[in-house]
Each structure stands twice: as C-alpha cells, then as structure tokens.
Design an enzyme around this catalytic site. Structure first.
Site, PDB file in Angstrom:
ATOM      1  N   ASP A 188      -3.762 -12.570  -1.574  1.00  0.00           N
ATOM      2  CA  ASP A 188      -3.894 -12.218  -0.219  1.00  0.00           C
ATOM      3  C   ASP A 188      -5.416 -11.403  -0.245  1.00  0.00           C
ATOM      4  O   ASP A 188      -6.238 -11.162  -1.148  1.00  0.00           O
ATOM      5  CB  ASP A 188      -3.108 -11.425   0.159  1.00  0.00           C
ATOM      6  CG  ASP A 188      -2.871  -9.935  -0.517  1.00  0.00           C
ATOM      7  OD1 ASP A 188      -3.255 -10.199  -1.609  1.00  0.00           O
ATOM      8  OD2 ASP A 188      -2.345  -8.898   0.361  1.00  0.00           O
ATOM      9  N   ASP A 205      -6.413  -8.592  -0.223  1.00  0.00           N
ATOM     10  CA  ASP A 205      -6.690  -7.174  -1.231  1.00  0.00           C
ATOM     11  C   ASP A 205      -6.338  -7.561  -2.530  1.00  0.00           C
ATOM     12  O   ASP A 205      -6.325  -6.642  -3.483  1.00  0.00           O
ATOM     13  CB  ASP A 205      -6.405  -6.039  -0.814  1.00  0.00           C
ATOM     14  CG  ASP A 205      -5.120  -5.842  -0.553  1.00  0.00           C
ATOM     15  OD1 ASP A 205      -4.090  -6.871  -0.297  1.00  0.00           O
ATOM     16  OD2 ASP A 205      -4.371  -4.443  -0.673  1.00  0.00           O
ATOM     17  N   ASP A 207      -3.350  -8.046  -3.774  1.00  0.00           N
ATOM     18  CA  ASP A 207      -1.998  -7.784  -4.492  1.00  0.00           C
ATOM     19  C   ASP A 207      -0.802  -8.548  -4.313  1.00  0.00           C
ATOM     20  O   ASP A 207       0.153  -8.373  -5.012  1.00  0.00           O
ATOM     21  CB  ASP A 207      -1.620  -6.253  -3.907  1.00  0.00           C
ATOM     22  CG  ASP A 207      -1.652  -5.964  -2.594  1.00  0.00           C
ATOM     23  OD1 ASP A 207      -2.036  -6.996  -1.899  1.00  0.00           O
ATOM     24  OD2 ASP A 207      -1.472  -4.675  -1.874  1.00  0.00           O
ATOM     25  N   ARG A 208      -0.847  -9.496  -3.547  1.00  0.00           N
ATOM     26  CA  ARG A 208       0.317 -10.352  -3.265  1.00  0.00           C
ATOM     27  C   ARG A 208       0.048 -11.491  -4.041  1.00  0.00           C
ATOM     28  O   ARG A 208      -1.157 -12.154  -4.164  1.00  0.00           O
ATOM     29  CB  ARG A 208       0.212 -10.862  -1.804  1.00  0.00           C
ATOM     30  CG  ARG A 208       0.609  -9.649  -0.734  1.00  0.00           C
ATOM     31  CD  ARG A 208       1.000 -10.257   0.535  1.00  0.00           C
ATOM     32  NE  ARG A 208       1.287  -9.007   1.527  1.00  0.00           N
ATOM     33  CZ  ARG A 208       1.924  -9.231   2.379  1.00  0.00           C
ATOM     34  NH1 ARG A 208       2.337 -10.208   2.905  1.00  0.00           N
ATOM     35  NH2 ARG A 208       2.501  -8.052   3.086  1.00  0.00           N
ATOM     36  N   SER A 249      -5.017  -5.659   3.841  1.00  0.00           N
ATOM     37  CA  SER A 249      -4.383  -6.631   3.061  1.00  0.00           C
ATOM     38  C   SER A 249      -4.422  -8.244   3.655  1.00  0.00           C
ATOM     39  O   SER A 249      -5.425  -8.605   3.665  1.00  0.00           O
ATOM     40  CB  SER A 249      -2.939  -6.244   2.924  1.00  0.00           C
ATOM     41  OG  SER A 249      -2.154  -6.875   2.384  1.00  0.00           O
ATOM     42  N   HIS A 250      -3.275  -8.618   3.897  1.00  0.00           N
ATOM     43  CA  HIS A 250      -3.097 -10.014   4.443  1.00  0.00           C
ATOM     44  C   HIS A 250      -3.650 -10.218   5.902  1.00  0.00           C
ATOM     45  O   HIS A 250      -3.505 -11.247   6.304  1.00  0.00           O
ATOM     46  CB  HIS A 250      -1.776 -10.428   4.219  1.00  0.00           C
ATOM     47  CG  HIS A 250      -0.619  -9.505   4.825  1.00  0.00           C
ATOM     48  ND1 HIS A 250      -0.419  -8.247   4.384  1.00  0.00           N
ATOM     49  CD2 HIS A 250       0.074  -9.774   5.981  1.00  0.00           C
ATOM     50  CE1 HIS A 250       0.388  -7.523   5.346  1.00  0.00           C
ATOM     51  NE2 HIS A 250       0.697  -8.684   6.127  1.00  0.00           N
ATOM     52  N   LYS A 269       1.358  -3.615  -6.608  1.00  0.00           N
ATOM     53  CA  LYS A 269       1.408  -4.812  -6.868  1.00  0.00           C
ATOM     54  C   LYS A 269       0.167  -5.827  -7.255  1.00  0.00           C
ATOM     55  O   LYS A 269      -0.746  -5.344  -6.928  1.00  0.00           O
ATOM     56  CB  LYS A 269       2.475  -5.465  -5.594  1.00  0.00           C
ATOM     57  CG  LYS A 269       1.665  -5.519  -4.450  1.00  0.00           C
ATOM     58  CD  LYS A 269       2.650  -6.160  -3.363  1.00  0.00           C
ATOM     59  CE  LYS A 269       2.099  -6.351  -1.910  1.00  0.00           C
ATOM     60  NZ  LYS A 269       1.943  -5.036  -1.162  1.00  0.00           N
ATOM     61  N   ARG A 309      11.444  -8.621  11.705  1.00  0.00           N
ATOM     62  CA  ARG A 309      11.866  -9.230  10.539  1.00  0.00           C
ATOM     63  C   ARG A 309      13.147  -9.552  10.207  1.00  0.00           C
ATOM     64  O   ARG A 309      13.787  -8.536  10.352  1.00  0.00           O
ATOM     65  CB  ARG A 309      10.977  -8.891   9.279  1.00  0.00           C
ATOM     66  CG  ARG A 309       9.593  -8.509   9.327  1.00  0.00           C
ATOM     67  CD  ARG A 309       8.858  -8.480   7.832  1.00  0.00           C
ATOM     68  NE  ARG A 309       7.636  -7.937   7.726  1.00  0.00           N
ATOM     69  CZ  ARG A 309       6.313  -8.487   8.278  1.00  0.00           C
ATOM     70  NH1 ARG A 309       6.426  -9.734   8.746  1.00  0.00           N
ATOM     71  NH2 ARG A 309       5.288  -7.684   8.239  1.00  0.00           N
TER      72      ARG A 309
HETATM   73  C1  G16 Z   1       2.460  -3.963   2.359  1.00  0.00           C
HETATM   74  C2  G16 Z   1       3.389  -3.108   1.281  1.00  0.00           C
HETATM   75  C3  G16 Z   1       4.570  -3.560   0.792  1.00  0.00           C
HETATM   76  C4  G16 Z   1       5.363  -4.421   2.098  1.00  0.00           C
HETATM   77  C5  G16 Z   1       4.220  -4.994   3.065  1.00  0.00           C
HETATM   78  C6  G16 Z   1       5.064  -5.656   4.133  1.00  0.00           C
HETATM   79  O1  G16 Z   1       2.029  -4.882   1.800  1.00  0.00           O
HETATM   80  O2  G16 Z   1       2.628  -2.641   0.416  1.00  0.00           O
HETATM   81  O3  G16 Z   1       5.073  -3.000  -0.046  1.00  0.00           O
HETATM   82  O4  G16 Z   1       6.382  -5.174   1.400  1.00  0.00           O
HETATM   83  O5  G16 Z   1       3.464  -4.404   3.405  1.00  0.00           O
HETATM   84  O6  G16 Z   1       5.718  -4.648   4.878  1.00  0.00           O
HETATM   85  P1  G16 Z   1       6.368  -4.663   6.419  1.00  0.00           P
HETATM   86  O7  G16 Z   1       7.484  -5.591   6.164  1.00  0.00           O
HETATM   87  O8  G16 Z   1       6.359  -3.339   6.883  1.00  0.00           O
HETATM   88  O9  G16 Z   1       5.144  -5.380   7.301  1.00  0.00           O
HETATM   89  P2  G16 Z   1       0.386  -5.248   1.877  1.00  0.00           P
HETATM   90  O10 G16 Z   1       0.279  -6.453   0.875  1.00  0.00           O
HETATM   91  O11 G16 Z   1       0.201  -5.674   3.288  1.00  0.00           O
HETATM   92  O12 G16 Z   1      -0.059  -4.161   1.570  1.00  0.00           O
END
Ligand code: G16
Length: 542
Positions: free
Chosen positions: A276, A278, A280-281, A112-113, A375, A495
């Site tokens: 981001d 992939d 989705d953000r 992801s990010h 997302k 967080r």
């Molecule tokens: C993933 C999840 C999201 C979540 C985010 C942050 O996003 O798909 O549902 O809100 O991580 O998670 P955490 O607070 O546990 O780091 P992504 O975009 O990284 O796939």
C-alpha cells in the site's frame, strides 16, 4: 535561531486508528500541521539531544511537512534527525530505523492506503522508541496538547537539502539523510533464506509485485529484482508518485484488480503481491487463488519455522478482534498463545516487547513479526516466498493443504464508505442497545450464542480499551462484527466482518459468497444497514 510562533488550537486533531488523517486542504490550514507536530514534541517529553526519525510515503505535501518538522525538531532540542532521502521511508523501514538507531521516536507522514495528491489525504503519525505506533495513552496526551496549544517553536533558517545522503547541521542539531532502503534490505537478509528464494526464481518460478506507485517501489526493486534476481519488470508501478498515479494505493480486490486478473489467467505468473501507500499492508495472490489476509496470517504462522529467522518456532500469535479465527486454530494445534486485540497495530506493541508473540496480523491486509513494531508488507511477501522455496508447492496447494489440516474459515469484510456519520453512530448505538437481549434469538438457522461490545485489557500494561466493535456470535462459532473505521477522512465508514468455520474438506471449494449467504443477509437484518444508511450494497468487499 529559535522563533516562537503564536497559534490557536484546532479542535479536530484527535488521532484515529493510526495517527491524524485529513484531506490535504485541511492540513494546509494555517499552522495545522505545525500545531500537531509541536503537540507530539510536547507530549513526547524531553527531547534533549535525542534522535528522531522522520520520513513518509512520498505523497503530496510530504516534503513541505518534513522540512517544517526538521526545523521544529531543531528548535525543540533534538540532537539529531535521521531522515530518508527525499523524505522517503516506508512505515516498516522507519520502525526499523528507530529501533536500530536507538531514536526516541519517529514521525511518519502518511495516510497509508488513502488516496494522495492535492485533493487526496495526508497524515501524521508518531511512533515511540520501540519503533511502534504510539499507544493510546500517548495519542491521548498528544490530543490534549493540541487542545491548549498557544505557540510552537521553529528554527528560523531553512532546513538543509534532503535529496543527498550525508550529514549537515541545523543549529545544534545534526540532520542525517539516509538511504531509505539499505538498512531495511539488510534486515530482510537476516530473516530469510535469500539463496533459496533466488534458486526458486532461477528455476522458472514467475512473480509480479505491484508497488501501486507508492513507497515500496524502491524497496521491492532492490530486494526482489536486484538481490533475489527476479527479472527487471517484475516490480510494476515501481515509481513512487505524489498522487500514486491517480490510483488508490490499497492492495485489495478492488484497487489491485488488474494484478489479480493477471494471476487468474492460465498463463499468468505463479505469485503476485502488492503493497500500500506506506508499505505496511500486503496482498498475496497465487495462480488461480486470492489469499485472504486472515488465511495468510494463519498460513504464515503455521509455516514460519521454514524461514531462518523463525527456525526456532513462534512463541505466540496476536490478531485483531475482527480478523478471522483461522490463526487461533494454528495456535491451538501448535500449543502457543493466541491474543485477540482491538483493531490497530498499536495494540500489538506491548505483547511484542514482552516477548509474548512472534507473529501478528489483521484482516486489513497487515501481517508482521517481532522484527519491527509495524506491520510489514514486503516482509510478508518474502516470508511467503521463503515458504514456497522450501515447500516447492504452488500457493494454491499450500492454501488448500492448510484448509485440509485446520479447516477453512470463510471470511468477508463489507465496507460502506462515506456514509452519513450520524446514521453510522445511530446504527452502532442501536446495536449496542439490543446487545443484552440478543442471546438466544434466532435468525433463520442461526442462533445467537453471545453478543457484546469488545473491550480489551492489555495483559502487559493493564490499559483498557472499550467500545472496540460489536460482536454477534452464533452457535457453531460463526460471527458478525460491526465497527466504525478509525482511518477515514470523510463521513463514516461502516465495516461489517463476517465469518464461518467449515471443517469438512468436501465443502472447502465453495464460493465464499455462497458459503456466507445466510450470514450476509442476517448482517443486514441485525444491523439494519439498508434502513439506516440507505445503502443496499457495500462499496468494497475484501
Ligand atoms: C491502520 C492500522 C491498522 C488497522 C487499519 C484499519 O492501517 O494501522 O491496525 O487495521 O488501519 O483500521 P480501520 O478499520 O479503523 O480503518 P493503515 O495501513 O491504514 O495504517
């Protein structure tokens, strides 16, 4: 021919918030990725003749793992794999393909990010037949399989070339390479009024989309420039790169600061957005205003009916617990249901499948709807553009109008990254130990009305998730939430989510930092953050 390779379990393959994420070097340990893929196949059950979607965000190591996964799928009885050309599929596009093609599931290679490249991160995630991330029961079953694995199966021949669209075979299995963008772009055309958005852009409305050298570049170019007529160059950093150009593909105020600066300039564009690693953000920024993800969710929910795909109105909204309560006020006023779920898109799946909600969102820059089960960054951008094309108002006017109607929820998330994991656990345990005595305590002008550790019972399948974050609620509804991230790959990330509702429009123009000052100080006092982590300031504020 099928070859069976002997292997040994690794004890650290427990999927986090969104799949298994580790450093590339970690994934390169002998059989590490193959073990996890075999565990997915073993946990997923019968693969006889089924279809499997495979794709990723193009980061370093993507192609190698995809080719291995294809050979393993052939050896595990799949009838067809559908793979994006060059191994590219954004997460929402993969979700759509799984649904459209009736696949039994999909493997998405992405962290992801998180940064990419040889020293960056890699990840593997399994999505089920509804197109969404595997629910906890499935990720638990995958983890169990990783604990006892002793062999994996792989087809001996090399996988076919995945750089050309078309079909080939590997043993009895068909390998179908597809254009990663086409089906997704077609889906977007069914949801939004492309004609109206084209007119808006043709009338002189200016926009910029920062693809951050990640997977969304080709999608954004096709949709925003080719189909919606925005001038070439509207999509910046549009070439996907294995290391995201050395950047951190997280569309937030820190990593997309350059784009935000452009939008804050008086002669800047009218609308800016980013996505981001992939895809989705999303980040939404208007001329002179940054829209928080929590506000974006509320505003999209309140205005979705302006887009053809949602013209009948929405049936409900779901948000993750730490996401601000701005969307709750929209749900209440519109008379639709509001669901509060743990962090992780996987918790929205059952609600979407049961038709209980239309729109979902998270403070972590994720918004989406029932069109897929992930997302979807570009979807959010297109819904914003459709709303602006209908309302013919600036982003700032839309946001301020929303606050005037529903009140403003001031909101910040403070991230303390790569802190000592033991210190982080100690901080959470200490909070937990103090929960029972917290109600009634006073901190400055703030009085605690409730304190708990969030747990969730899925209203559809009855599954229970506990320990999902400590909530401290004050009289008047302000909140501080503490939780540990489930997506980091080094140490722990704390967080802290802080919010305060302000109904009075005369006070809406205040700076967020100022409006939240007392809560920010209190978050440190209650959480003992400085004392336990040695950090006096967060690394990232979103
Ligand atoms: C993933 C999840 C999201 C979540 C985010 C942050 O996003 O798909 O549902 O809100 O991580 O998670 P955490 O607070 O546990 O780091 P992504 O975009 O990284 O796939």
């Amino acid at each position: 021919m099928i070859e069976t390779i002997a292997t040994q379990p690794y004890d650290d393959q427990k999927p986090g918030t969104s799949g298994l994420r580790k450093k590339v070097a970690h994934f390169k340990k002998p059989h590490y990725a193959a073990n996890f893929v075999q565990a997915i196949f073993d946990a997923a059950g019968s693969s006889d003749g089924a279809s499997l979607v495979i794709g990723g965000d193009g980061r370093f190591y993507n192609r190698e793992v995809i080719l291995t996964a294809i050979r393993m799928a052939a050896a595990n009885g799949y009838g067809r794999v559908i793979v994006g050309r060059d191994g590219i599929l954004s997460t929402p596009a993969a979700s759509h393909l799984i649904r459209k093609r009736g696949a039994s599931g999909g493997i998405i290679l992405s962290a992801s990010h998180n940064p990419g490249g040889p020293k960056g991160d890699f990840g593997i995630k399994y999505n089920i037949a509804n197109g969404g991330p595997a629910p906890e029961a499935v990720t638990e079953a995958i983890f169990e399989k990783t604990q006892t694995i002793s062999r994996y199966r792989v087809w001996t021949e090399t996988a076919p070339n995945i750089s050309h669209v078309g079909e080939t075979r590997l043993g009895d299995m068909v390998v179908e390479v597809v254009d990663p963008v086409a089906d997704y772009a077609e889906l977007m055309e069914t949801l939004f009024d492309f004609g109206k958005i084209r007119e808006l852009i043709a009338s002189g409305f200016t926009l910029r989309f920062d693809a951050m050298h990640a997977v969304t570049g080709p999608y954004a170019r096709e949709i925003i420039e080719n189909r919606l007529g925005a001038p070439a160059g509207t999509v910046i950093n549009g070439e996907p790169k294995e290391d995201f150009g050395g950047g951190h593909p997280d569309p937030n105020a820190v990593h997309a600061a350059g784009l935000i600066d452009q939008l804050m300039a008086p002669d800047g564009p009218d609308f800016g957005a980013a996505s981001d690693g992939d895809g989705d953000r999303n980040l939404i920024v208007g001329k002179g205003i940054l829209v928080t993800p929590s506000d974006s969710l509320a505003i999209l929910a309140a205005n979705a009916h302006l887009a053809p795909g949602y013209a009948k109105g929405i049936v409900g909204i779901a948000r993750s617990m730490p996401t601000s309560q701005a969307a709750d006020r929209v749900a209440k006023q519109r008379g639709v249901a509001l669901y509060e779920t743990p962090t992780g898109w996987k918790f929205f799946g059952t609600l979407l499948d049961a038709g209980k909600v239309t729109i979902c969102g998270e403070e972590s820059a994720g918004t989406g709807s029932d069109h897929v089960r992930e997302k979807d960054g570009l979807w959010a951008v297109l819904l914003w553009l459709n709303i602006l094309a209908e309302r013919r108002e600036s982003v700032k006017a839309v946001v301020e109008g929303h606050w005037a109607e529903f009140g403003r929820t001031f909101y910040q998330r403070h991230d303390y990254e790569e802190i000592d994991a033991r210190a982080a656990r100690g901080l959470m345990e200490s909070l937990h130990d103090r929960l029972a005595s917290m109600a009634g305590q006073r901190f400055g002008t703030l009085v605690v009305s409730e304190a708990d550790d969030f747990s969730y019972k899925d209203p559809i399948d009855g599954s229970v998730a506990t320990g999902q974050g400590v909530r401290i609620v004050f009289s008047g509804g302000s909140r501080i939430v503490y939780r540990l991230s489930g997506t980091g790959t080094k140490g722990a990330t704390l967080r802290v989510y802080i919010e305060r509702y302000e109904p009075d429009p005369a006070k809406h123009a205040r700076q967020t930092k100022e409006a939240l000052a007392e809560l920010i100080d209190t978050a440190d006092v209650i959480g003992e953050i400085k004392k336990r982590t040695g950090r006096s300031d967060p690394d990232v504020i979103t």
